[in-house]
Scaffold this motif. Structure first.
Motif, PDB file in Angstrom:
ATOM      1  N   MET A   1       0.780  -1.195   0.002  1.00 34.16           N
ATOM      2  CA  MET A   1      -0.015  -0.106  -0.209  1.00 34.16           C
ATOM      3  C   MET A   1       0.859   1.264   0.128  1.00 34.16           C
ATOM      4  N   GLU A   2       1.445   1.453  -1.034  1.00 37.18           N
ATOM      5  CA  GLU A   2       2.489   2.440  -1.286  1.00 37.18           C
ATOM      6  C   GLU A   2       1.982   3.470  -2.355  1.00 37.18           C
ATOM      7  N   VAL A   3       2.196   4.678  -1.986  1.00 36.64           N
ATOM      8  CA  VAL A   3       1.999   5.795  -3.081  1.00 36.64           C
ATOM      9  C   VAL A   3       3.438   6.398  -3.469  1.00 36.64           C
ATOM     10  N   SER A   4       3.489   6.262  -4.836  1.00 35.69           N
ATOM     11  CA  SER A   4       4.854   6.795  -5.453  1.00 35.69           C
ATOM     12  C   SER A   4       4.783   8.040  -5.795  1.00 35.69           C
ATOM     13  N   HIS A   5       5.595   8.825  -5.764  1.00 35.31           N
ATOM     14  CA  HIS A   5       5.857  10.171  -6.583  1.00 35.31           C
ATOM     15  C   HIS A   5       7.094  10.216  -7.207  1.00 35.31           C
ATOM     16  N   ASP A   6       6.666  10.547  -8.771  1.00 33.34           N
ATOM     17  CA  ASP A   6       7.503  10.558  -9.666  1.00 33.34           C
ATOM     18  C   ASP A   6       8.364  11.806  -9.391  1.00 33.34           C
ATOM     19  N   GLN A   7       9.630  11.832  -9.435  1.00 36.28           N
ATOM     20  CA  GLN A   7      10.603  13.072  -9.420  1.00 36.28           C
ATOM     21  C   GLN A   7      11.204  13.319 -10.583  1.00 36.28           C
ATOM     22  N   GLN A   8      10.853  14.476 -11.129  1.00 39.87           N
ATOM     23  CA  GLN A   8      11.609  14.907 -12.326  1.00 39.87           C
ATOM     24  C   GLN A   8      12.640  15.817 -12.078  1.00 39.87           C
ATOM     25  N   GLY A   9      13.840  15.402 -12.772  1.00 38.93           N
ATOM     26  CA  GLY A   9      15.164  16.081 -12.646  1.00 38.93           C
ATOM     27  C   GLY A   9      14.918  17.504 -13.348  1.00 38.93           C
ATOM     28  N   ARG A  43       1.346  16.545  -6.156  1.00 40.23           N
ATOM     29  CA  ARG A  43       0.595  15.135  -5.930  1.00 40.23           C
ATOM     30  C   ARG A  43       0.404  14.108  -7.231  1.00 40.23           C
ATOM     31  N   ASP A  44       0.685  12.889  -6.954  1.00 37.96           N
ATOM     32  CA  ASP A  44       0.211  12.092  -7.991  1.00 37.96           C
ATOM     33  C   ASP A  44      -1.184  11.263  -7.845  1.00 37.96           C
ATOM     34  N   ARG A  45      -1.819  12.203  -8.476  1.00 35.93           N
ATOM     35  CA  ARG A  45      -3.160  11.728  -8.208  1.00 35.93           C
ATOM     36  C   ARG A  45      -3.661  10.300  -8.615  1.00 35.93           C
ATOM     37  N   GLN A  46      -3.136  10.161  -9.621  1.00 40.44           N
ATOM     38  CA  GLN A  46      -3.337   8.488 -10.234  1.00 40.44           C
ATOM     39  C   GLN A  46      -3.036   7.651  -8.929  1.00 40.44           C
ATOM     40  N   ALA A  47      -1.950   7.700  -8.435  1.00 39.09           N
ATOM     41  CA  ALA A  47      -1.524   6.858  -7.649  1.00 39.09           C
ATOM     42  C   ALA A  47      -2.632   6.981  -6.327  1.00 39.09           C
ATOM     43  N   GLU A  48      -2.956   8.053  -6.015  1.00 40.20           N
ATOM     44  CA  GLU A  48      -3.944   8.280  -4.840  1.00 40.20           C
ATOM     45  C   GLU A  48      -5.253   7.524  -5.337  1.00 40.20           C
ATOM     46  N   ARG A  49      -5.684   7.734  -6.297  1.00 36.71           N
ATOM     47  CA  ARG A  49      -6.842   6.981  -7.059  1.00 36.71           C
ATOM     48  C   ARG A  49      -6.792   5.447  -6.900  1.00 36.71           C
ATOM     49  N   ARG A  50      -5.730   5.065  -7.051  1.00 41.44           N
ATOM     50  CA  ARG A  50      -5.437   3.606  -7.121  1.00 41.44           C
ATOM     51  C   ARG A  50      -5.320   3.203  -5.849  1.00 41.44           C
ATOM     52  N   GLU A  51      -4.467   4.041  -4.969  1.00 41.22           N
ATOM     53  CA  GLU A  51      -4.644   3.446  -3.359  1.00 41.22           C
ATOM     54  C   GLU A  51      -5.879   3.512  -2.642  1.00 41.22           C
ATOM     55  N   ALA A  86     -14.532  -8.504 -12.338  1.00 38.93           N
ATOM     56  CA  ALA A  86     -13.578  -9.236 -11.838  1.00 38.93           C
ATOM     57  C   ALA A  86     -12.324  -8.880 -12.696  1.00 38.93           C
ATOM     58  N   PRO A  87     -12.462  -9.054 -14.031  1.00 39.93           N
ATOM     59  CA  PRO A  87     -10.867  -8.885 -14.494  1.00 39.93           C
ATOM     60  C   PRO A  87     -10.461  -7.322 -14.115  1.00 39.93           C
ATOM     61  N   SER A  88     -11.163  -6.521 -13.893  1.00 42.14           N
ATOM     62  CA  SER A  88     -10.332  -5.074 -13.551  1.00 42.14           C
ATOM     63  C   SER A  88      -9.804  -5.219 -11.882  1.00 42.14           C
ATOM     64  N   LEU A  89     -10.223  -5.995 -11.129  1.00 41.17           N
ATOM     65  CA  LEU A  89      -9.963  -6.370  -9.974  1.00 41.17           C
ATOM     66  C   LEU A  89      -8.306  -6.924  -9.992  1.00 41.17           C
ATOM     67  N   TYR A  90      -7.997  -7.562 -11.063  1.00 44.61           N
ATOM     68  CA  TYR A  90      -6.784  -8.111 -11.150  1.00 44.61           C
ATOM     69  C   TYR A  90      -5.584  -7.111 -11.381  1.00 44.61           C
ATOM     70  N   THR A  91      -6.190  -5.929 -11.926  1.00 48.46           N
ATOM     71  CA  THR A  91      -4.974  -4.903 -11.892  1.00 48.46           C
ATOM     72  C   THR A  91      -4.685  -4.304 -10.648  1.00 48.46           C
ATOM     73  N   HIS A  92      -5.427  -4.529  -9.569  1.00 50.40           N
ATOM     74  CA  HIS A  92      -5.105  -4.231  -8.181  1.00 50.40           C
ATOM     75  C   HIS A  92      -4.472  -5.380  -7.281  1.00 50.40           C
TER      76      HIS A  92
END
Length: 233
Positions: A1-9, A43-51, A86-92
Motif C-alpha cells: 500500500m505505497e504511494v509513489s511520487h515521480d520526481q523529475q530532474g 501530488r500523484d493523483r493517479q496513485a492516490e486514486r489507485r490507493e 472481476a478482470p479489473s480487480l486483477y489490476t489491483h
C-alpha cells in the motif's frame, strides 16, 4: 500500500541560453523551489486514486469475510461489492491470496498501532504489566473473529503472508519481548508459553462464548499462574 511520487530532474538549458519551446526560461528546479516557497506540493493523483481503490477492495473483502467466512470469499464477489468487473480487480490484486496478504498486513498494522498507543499506560510492576499486555491483545483479538482467524490461525490452505505484510506481526511480538526483557524474563520459551496461553483463551472465547466474557474473566487468573511459575513478585 505505497504511494509513489515521480520526481523529475531539472531540465538542461540550451547551450546558447535559449528557453525550451513554450517555456519561460525558468528551470524545473526553479519551478520546484517556487512551488515549495508557495507551500504547494506535487501530488500523484493517479496513485492516490489507485490507493483509494485498493483500500475499498480490502474493506469489501473484510465485509464479505465477516458474512461468509475467510475461505469463502471470491474475487467476483469482492468485485461486485465495489462495482467493478472481476478482470479489473486483477489490476489491483492478481489473486485471492494477494487480497489475503493485504488484509493480513492491515490487521497486524492496526494491532501494532493499538499497542503503541497504549505504551504510556503500561504499569511498572511486572505482574501487572503482563496482565495489561495480555488483556490488550485478548480484547483486540476477540473483537473480530475473522480478523483473528487471519492473523493468528492458519485457516487458508496455501496462504503465507509476504515479508512486507508479516513485518508488523513481528514488530508486535518484539514489543512483548521487550516487555519481558525489561522485567528480567529472558527465556524464549517463556514468551512462547505466554503467547500460547493467551491465544488458547482467545480461541476458547471465540468458540464457546462469542460475545460473552466466560474466558475473559479467567485472563488475570491465567496470567497470575504464569507469573507464579516465574516467581514474579
Amino acid at each position: 500500500m505505497e504511494v509513489s511520487h515521480d520526481q523529475q530532474g531539472a531540465a538542461k538549458g540550451d547551450p546558447a541560453g535559449d528557453a525550451p519551446a513554450g517555456g519561460s526560461g525558468q528551470s524545473d528546479a526553479d519551478s520546484g523551489l517556487l512551488l515549495t516557497m508557495l507551500g504547494k506540493t506535487t501530488r500523484d493523483r493517479q496513485a492516490e486514486r489507485r490507493e483509494a481503490t485498493r483500500a475499498e477492495i480490502i474493506e469489501a473483502a473484510w465485509d464479505m469475510t465477516r458474512e461468509v467466512g475467510l475461505a469463502q470469499i471470491t474475487l467476483r464477489g469482492v468485485a461486485d461489492r465495489v462495482g467493478m468487473r472481476a478482470p479489473s480487480l486483477y489490476t489491483h490484486f492478481d489473486s485471492k491470496n494477494a487480497i489475503y496478504d493485504a488484509m493480513f498486513g492491515q490487521a497486524w498494522t492496526e494491532c501494532l498501532a493499538h499497542f503503541e498507543s497504549l505504551k504510556d499506560q503500561e504499569p511498572p510492576d511486572a505482574r501487572e504489566a503482563l496482565r495489561f499486555t495480555a488483556r490488550t491483545f485478548f480484547e483486540f483479538a476477540v473483537r473480530d473473529l475473522a480478523r483473528h482467524q487471519l492473523m493468528n490461525l492458519r485457516t487458508i490452505p496455501g496462504f503465507d503472508p509476504s515479508e512486507k505484510n508479516y513485518a508488523p506481526a513481528v514488530a508486535t511480538l518484539d514489543l512483548a519481548q521487550e516487555l519481558f526483557l525489561r522485567h528480567g524474563i529472558t527465556a524464549t520459551e517463556d514468551l512462547d508459553l505466554f503467547t500460547a496461553l493467551i491465544g488458547g483463551l482467545i480461541d476458547a472465547q471465540h468458540a464457546n462464548d462469542p460475545g460473552g466474557d466466560r474466558w475473559t474473566r479467567l485472563l488475570d487468573r491465567a496470567v497470575d499462574m504464569f507469573a507464579d511459575h516465574l516467581d514474579l513478585p
